[in-house]
Structures are given as structure tokens and as C-alpha cells.
Design a protein around this motif. Structure first.
Motif, PDB file in Angstrom:
ATOM      1  N   UNK A   1     -12.389   6.494   0.776  1.00 29.62           N
ATOM      2  CA  UNK A   1     -11.228   5.825   0.187  1.00 29.62           C
ATOM      3  C   UNK A   1     -11.092   4.393   0.701  1.00 29.62           C
ATOM      4  N   UNK A   2     -11.105   4.201   2.004  1.00 29.42           N
ATOM      5  CA  UNK A   2     -10.904   2.875   2.572  1.00 29.42           C
ATOM      6  C   UNK A   2     -11.961   1.892   2.127  1.00 29.42           C
TER       7      UNK A   2
ATOM      8  N   UNK B   1       0.839  -1.191   0.000  1.00 24.16           N
ATOM      9  CA  UNK B   1       0.000   0.000   0.000  1.00 24.16           C
ATOM     10  C   UNK B   1       0.881   1.251   0.000  1.00 24.16           C
ATOM     11  N   UNK B   2       0.514   2.217  -0.851  1.00 18.78           N
ATOM     12  CA  UNK B   2       1.294   3.447  -0.996  1.00 18.78           C
ATOM     13  C   UNK B   2       0.360   4.651  -0.912  1.00 18.78           C
TER      14      UNK B   2
ATOM     15  N   UNK C   1      -7.105  -2.587   6.418  1.00 14.79           N
ATOM     16  CA  UNK C   1      -6.593  -3.262   5.231  1.00 14.79           C
ATOM     17  C   UNK C   1      -5.119  -3.625   5.330  1.00 14.79           C
ATOM     18  N   UNK C   2      -4.342  -2.818   6.046  1.00 14.88           N
ATOM     19  CA  UNK C   2      -2.901  -3.058   6.138  1.00 14.88           C
ATOM     20  C   UNK C   2      -2.353  -2.421   7.410  1.00 14.88           C
TER      21      UNK C   2
ATOM     22  N   UNK D   1      -0.477  -9.834  -5.150  1.00 16.68           N
ATOM     23  CA  UNK D   1       0.692  -9.119  -5.678  1.00 16.68           C
ATOM     24  C   UNK D   1       0.330  -7.704  -6.129  1.00 16.68           C
ATOM     25  N   UNK D   2      -0.635  -7.112  -5.468  1.00 15.92           N
ATOM     26  CA  UNK D   2      -1.156  -5.819  -5.908  1.00 15.92           C
ATOM     27  C   UNK D   2      -0.301  -4.637  -5.446  1.00 15.92           C
ATOM     28  N   UNK D   3      -0.300  -3.612  -6.268  1.00 17.30           N
ATOM     29  CA  UNK D   3       0.153  -2.291  -5.859  1.00 17.30           C
ATOM     30  C   UNK D   3      -1.106  -1.457  -5.645  1.00 17.30           C
ATOM     31  N   UNK D   4      -1.321  -1.005  -4.408  1.00 14.47           N
ATOM     32  CA  UNK D   4      -2.489  -0.197  -4.060  1.00 14.47           C
ATOM     33  C   UNK D   4      -1.983   1.198  -3.719  1.00 14.47           C
TER      34      UNK D   4
END
Length: 455
Positions: free
Chosen positions: A329-330, A246-247, A436-437, A417-420
Motif C-alpha cells: 500500500x505505502x 490521508x484517510x 508519506x504523512x 490538495x489530494x484526498x488519499x
């Protein structure tokens, strides 16, 4: 009486004749792809070179694009204004397009003015002036455009997302470059890029319109030299696979959050491309898709959400994009993750029929204009697809089974393997992501690492 409570049904299947694509070489050996279309006295003409922004030096990103701005700023005996005026007198539309993989020139002309238009195009390719005053003006315009984009959340999100999924390979950098890298570019750099990657680079010629093969072949041989080189292949340095991360890119006091979710994918020539296309139409590729109906119609979080499989020449990637109210967003990310997992388990016959019907009925619209014909051929060239591709398209869509679509989802949607990535006010977003993280990575607006944030 017409029963207006029921949608009308089509009276018969769509009948659409695919334009025939011919391939031949001129007497000088130029490769030409051609569609005869005689209804109107118009010619669409393209030249495709595989010399895009992937050849930009590390500290001079934006060089290919700036070269494209400069190459038609005067050529031969004409300065920039005179050259533009010559095209205008002919009623010819001229354009140059640059992306990571290609550098393309195109003209749309009346048949009677085509030869003169082609002469001007050859002058641009063979005799560009590259005057210093024009360079300074175009460089300033490019830098100003970059400065404007730095405040665009959508651009920031897409650029930072690309940076994270592609890491250090040449697809991770925007073709427009960065302010500091464009500042490094000199007029000599532009001249060197032109001489090394454009002047003698191998060309693919595309013509569609009211001309005979012999005419187009003779005109190409008349106005272009035969000396050509094949550019060296660049090493594609793709990142190692990693677990979902997550970014966030902080944009203070933002009212919305720009969301990008996705991962790397395979080539456009993948054998399960059509199953993938149908699966994505159901997931997020069209207005009627699951993600859009969920976030827009059911939740009311956004005006639209969209997913796509995008393809460069050497690699592809899967991406979901949307903008939602900052307080949603979440939950929006949670709903997207739910849809990604659910598409692997359950697809209805009704969804499949709707997706097939949409893609098949939409297909003829890709060939409506002369410019679209040329663009359709260019896609075949770039992705090394057979000339029969469009002839087989409808049958390939129709023949995909339910199992093939679900298997495509299982193979090509990598939920682990996602970039979020989110662009927005981190003070409002961070509390929403705790479910979520437990770790978030903060990036700058260019997608580069700032710090890890523990939630």
C-alpha cells in the motif's frame, strides 16, 4: 512473405460518419432529440428527467432509487407480474436508471411493437400503483443490497472517498442510501417523491431508430400530458480547498488495500476537456497508461490501476483507484504520487500519438448499438453540450498540442490538495504511511470521522 515481427500499419485513415442528431419540439411543446437509423426495425427510446437522488431528504437517502424500484411494480390495470409479462410478450427491454442528477426511463423495442411499448411506459409514468406489499418487498431488497455492500472494500472505498471530497453537498451520498435512511422511508414518501419530482417534471425525449420524426412526435403527444414543471435548483455546497490529507477505513485482516486518490475538478464543459482527456489517457485512463504500467507491469502490485475525470451535472472530480496487496500500500501510493508529479513535467510525442490514436479509433464504438446512440444523446443533454459535439470530436482530439496537454496537467492535477484514502487493515498499513504523512484520519465505512492518528 509476411514479416510477423512488425505490427501491420493501417492502410488508410478511419472513415466514420457521425449519425445526425435532430432536435425538434412536438405540437404540445415536448423537446425531442432524434437519430434516424433505418438499417434494422428497432427503436431505442429514452425519457430523461432532472430529478435524481440529489432531491432525497437528509434522513431518507435512497428515496429516489427506491421510487425507481416501485414505479414499475404495477401501473394502471396491471399488477407487477402482469406489467412485466406485457413487456415480455412484446420482446421489449424496459429499464429505469437513477443517479444523483437524473431519473431515466428507457425502452428498446421492435418498430412494430413500439407504440404498445410506449403506451405501457406512459402508464408507468402516469398511473403507478404503489401498492404496500410491493413497497415492503422492494424496500427489503434494497436494505439487503446495502448490507451486502457494507462488506465490499471497493464500494466502501469509493463511498468514503466521495464523502470526503464532497463533504456535505448532495454528491457526497450514495444514491442507494444507507440502511438507517432507507429504513426511514415509507410508502407515502415514495408517493410524495413521485408527485413532486417525477409526475410533472420537465422531460427530455430521446429516440433513435426506424421511425420518422412525425411518427415519434405524434406518439409522444398521444401518450403524455403537456403539463410540466421545471424543478427548483438546489444549492451546491462545496467544501473549502484544503491541503493533502490521508484517510483510512479499517478492515481487519484484509489481504488487500483499496486505494482512492483524487480531488474536485471543474465542469464537463471545460475548454481544456480534450487536452485533459489526452493527458489522463497517458496518466492512467487506459491499459497502456503510466500508472497501470508502473503498478501492474513494473511492480506487480495489482491487476490494474486506473485514473479518470468524472463529471456530474454541476461539478467534476479526479480519481485514481486500485487494489494492491496489503504489504504494498505505502509504496503504491508513493508511485502514484510520483506519476502525478511527473506528468506535469514530461510527456513524450510517442505517448501523445498513442493516446490520440486510441481515442480516435475507439470513438466509433460509442455508436454501435441503438442503446449507445440514445446514451450518447443523453450525455449532451445532461452536460449542456452542443449537438455538433460528436461531429467535432475527432478534430478536437487531433488538434491538441503537447504544450496544451502539459498545461492541462498543471492546471487540473492538484498534488497539494489530494484526498488519499485506503481501506484495509490499519495495523499493517499505518507503518507503511509514516514516510508519506505524520497524521492519518480514521473513518468509518460511511466515510465519517472517527479519530486522528499520529504516526
Amino acid at each position: 512473405m509476411i514479416d510477423r515481427t512488425k505490427a501491420p500499419v493501417p492502410s488508410e485513415d478511419i472513415s466514420f460518419e457521425i449519425p445526425k442528431i435532430d432536435y425538434f419540439t412536438s405540437s404540445k411543446g415536448y423537446e425531442i432529440f432524434y437519430i434516424s437509423k433505418e438499417k434494422l426495425p428497432i427503436v431505442s427510446f429514452n425519457i430523461v428527467l432532472f430529478s435524481g437522488s440529489k432531491y432525497d431528504p437528509e434522513n431518507k437517502k435512497g428515496l429516489a432509487l427506491l421510487t425507481s424500484f416501485m414505479i414499475d411494480e404495477g401501473a394502471g390495470k396491471y399488477d407487477a407480474f402482469q406489467l412485466s409479462n406485457e413487456f415480455e410478450k412484446l420482446g421489449t427491454i424496459f429499464s429505469i436508471t437513477v443517479n444523483h442528477d437524473t431519473f431515466s426511463f428507457s425502452i428498446l423495442s421492435l418498430k412494430e411493437n413500439f407504440e404498445r411499448s410506449l403506451e405501457l411506459l406512459s402508464m408507468i409514468l402516469n398511473e403507478p400503483r404503489f401498492d404496500e406489499k410491493d413497497f415492503q418487498r422492494e424496500k427489503k431488497k434494497l436494505i439487503n443490497k446495502i448490507k451486502q455492500l457494507k462488506d465490499e472494500p471497493s464500494y466502501i472505498a469509493s463511498t468514503a472517498f466521495d464523502k470526503q471530497i464532497f463533504q456535505e453537498c448532495y454528491y457526497s451520498y450514495p444514491s442507494i442510501g444507507y440502511e438507517n435512511t432507507v429504513n426511514n422511508i415509507t410508502i407515502d414518501d415514495v408517493k410524495e417523491f413521485y408527485n413532486k419530482y417525477i409526475k410533472n417534471s420537465k422531460k427530455k425525449f430521446i429516440a433513435a431508430g426506424c421511425l420518422f420524426q412525425k411518427e415519434i412526435s405524434e406518439l409522444i403527444d398521444k401518450y403524455f400530458t403537456s403539463k410540466e414543471i421545471i424543478l427548483p435548483e438546489l444549492e451546491l455546497k462545496l467544501p473549502e480547498k484544503s491541503s493533502t490529507k490521508y484517510f483510512i477505513v479499517h478492515k481487519e485482516n484484509s489481504a488487500q488495500g483499496e486505494i482512492r486518490i483524487g480531488h474536485l475538478d471543474g465542469l464537463r464543459k471545460s475548454p481544456d476537456y480534450f487536452a485533459n482527456k489526452l493527458m489522463n489517457s497517458i496518466l492512467g485512463g487506459e491499459f497502456f497508461s503510466r500508472i497501470n504500467l508502473n503498478l501492474r507491469e513494473k511492480k506487480g502490485f495489482t491487476y490494474g490501476a486506473h485514473s479518470s475525470f468524472n463529471y456530474f451535472q454541476k461539478i467534476g472530480y479526479f480519481e485514481i483507484g486500485t487494489a494492491v496487496n496489503i504489504e504494498n500500500v505505502g509504496e503504491s501510493i508513493s508511485e502514484i504520487l510520483y506519476e502525478l508529479n511527473n506528468i506535469k513535467q514530461n510527456i513524450t510525442r510517442e505517448e501523445i500519438n498513442l493516446a490520440k490514436s486510441f481515442l480516435i479509433k475507439h470513438f466509433p464504438s460509442n455508436f454501435e448499438s441503438y442503446t449507445q446512440l440514445s446514451h450518447s444523446i443523453a450525455l449532451l443533454i445532461i452536460h449542456n453540450l452542443p449537438l455538433s459535439y460528436y461531429n467535432e470530436y475527432i478534430n478536437n482530439i487531433q488538434s491538441v498540442t503537447e504544450d496544451e496537454i502539459i498545461n492541462a496537467a498543471k492546471r487540473n492535477i492538484h498534488t497539494d490538495e489530494l484526498t488519499v484514502l485506503v481501506v484495509g487493515d490499519k495495523n499493517k498499513i499505518l507503518p507503511q504511511l509514516k514516510m508519506l504523512t505524520n497524521e492519518l484520519i480514521e473513518l468509518d465505512i460511511y466515510g465519517s470521522f472517527i479519530e486522528k492518528l499520529n504516526l
